[in-house]
Write a protein that holds these residues in place. Sequence first.
Motif, PDB file in Angstrom:
ATOM      1  N   GLU A   1      33.112  43.307  43.080  1.00  0.00           N
ATOM      2  CA  GLU A   1      33.427  41.961  43.723  1.00  0.00           C
ATOM      3  C   GLU A   1      34.694  42.086  44.856  1.00  0.00           C
ATOM      4  N   SER A   5      36.413  40.551  48.783  1.00  0.00           N
ATOM      5  CA  SER A   5      37.585  39.715  48.885  1.00  0.00           C
ATOM      6  C   SER A   5      38.096  40.309  50.387  1.00  0.00           C
ATOM      7  N   TYR A  15      37.786  34.151  44.335  1.00  0.00           N
ATOM      8  CA  TYR A  15      36.870  34.470  43.375  1.00  0.00           C
ATOM      9  C   TYR A  15      37.364  33.881  41.845  1.00  0.00           C
ATOM     10  N   TYR A  40      33.825  31.288  44.865  1.00  0.00           N
ATOM     11  CA  TYR A  40      32.682  32.378  44.005  1.00  0.00           C
ATOM     12  C   TYR A  40      33.286  32.224  42.603  1.00  0.00           C
ATOM     13  N   GLU A  42      31.954  33.475  38.920  1.00  0.00           N
ATOM     14  CA  GLU A  42      31.027  34.495  38.053  1.00  0.00           C
ATOM     15  C   GLU A  42      30.446  33.526  37.012  1.00  0.00           C
ATOM     16  N   MET A  64      28.457  29.831  44.209  1.00  0.00           N
ATOM     17  CA  MET A  64      29.562  29.847  45.571  1.00  0.00           C
ATOM     18  C   MET A  64      29.443  28.538  46.289  1.00  0.00           C
ATOM     19  N   THR A 167      26.854  41.752  45.256  1.00  0.00           N
ATOM     20  CA  THR A 167      27.671  41.874  46.202  1.00  0.00           C
ATOM     21  C   THR A 167      26.948  42.031  47.869  1.00  0.00           C
TER      22      THR A 167
END
Length: 246
Positions: A1, A5, A15, A40, A42, A64, A167
């Motif tokens: 991830e 960024s 994130y 975003y 997880e 997200m 991703t």
Amino acid sequence: EDFISKSELFKDFLYFPQIDSTNNYVKENQENLKSATVVYAERQNAGRGRLGRSWTDLEKGVKMSIFLRLEVIDIEKVVPLTLFTGLIVNRILRKYKVQSFIKWSNDILLNGKKVCGILTELSGEIEGAGNVIIGIGLNVNAASLPDELLEIATTLKKEIGMDFDRTKIIIEILKEFENELENFKKYGFSHFRDEYKSYCINLGREIIINGEKKAFCKDIGQNGELICVQDGREIKIQTGEVTIRW
Ligand code: BTN
């Protein structure tokens, strides 16, 4: 991830390993967020869905929110914007050869079950201030679902039988969204209407509106409204709950 960024597409990509809800985060921090920030997470422990529902947090998914400061946005524009977002997600899934469809207004279905939901909210205090939050929840690599969702929801992995690179999916969705947003701003939903219609499963079917009234769907309007016939009269549905009668 980490790759994301650094992406040029959305300079501000926040994130979180864990959060209550990415839409809530944007709402609470909007004063400090630049337009086109993506939040975003997880995992979400209080993910929200449309119509006051909750959004069940599945592992290995995409959750997200895109924050936009638009010049003007009134409540009538929210439906088209949310339809537009659904269309973008559907387009990317189709690129992956996933046979997804759109259920008005913006659920993405796969084999008749929901694989993605979108919650668009106006976040400014004043209508017209232009702050919009578009929350996208896509079920990607979870191998299973809680029992109560088995009939109505699914994941890409469950239907296609393989893992997807999240991703890549995220980047493709955001890139497509960003590119096409210009067209959306210029031409509105009507620019995307044909594509939307070609994947919209409500058309030509009978639906149930808000759990009671039956209607037959015949078209999608220039602003994304669902045009139906009920008791011989044409009605337009702007928002709310629509159930399909198979
Ligand atoms: C729906 O009811 O179909 C909309 C679901 C939207 C879920 C997403 S997940 C990311 C964002 N944060 C939230 O709390 N909800 C949206």
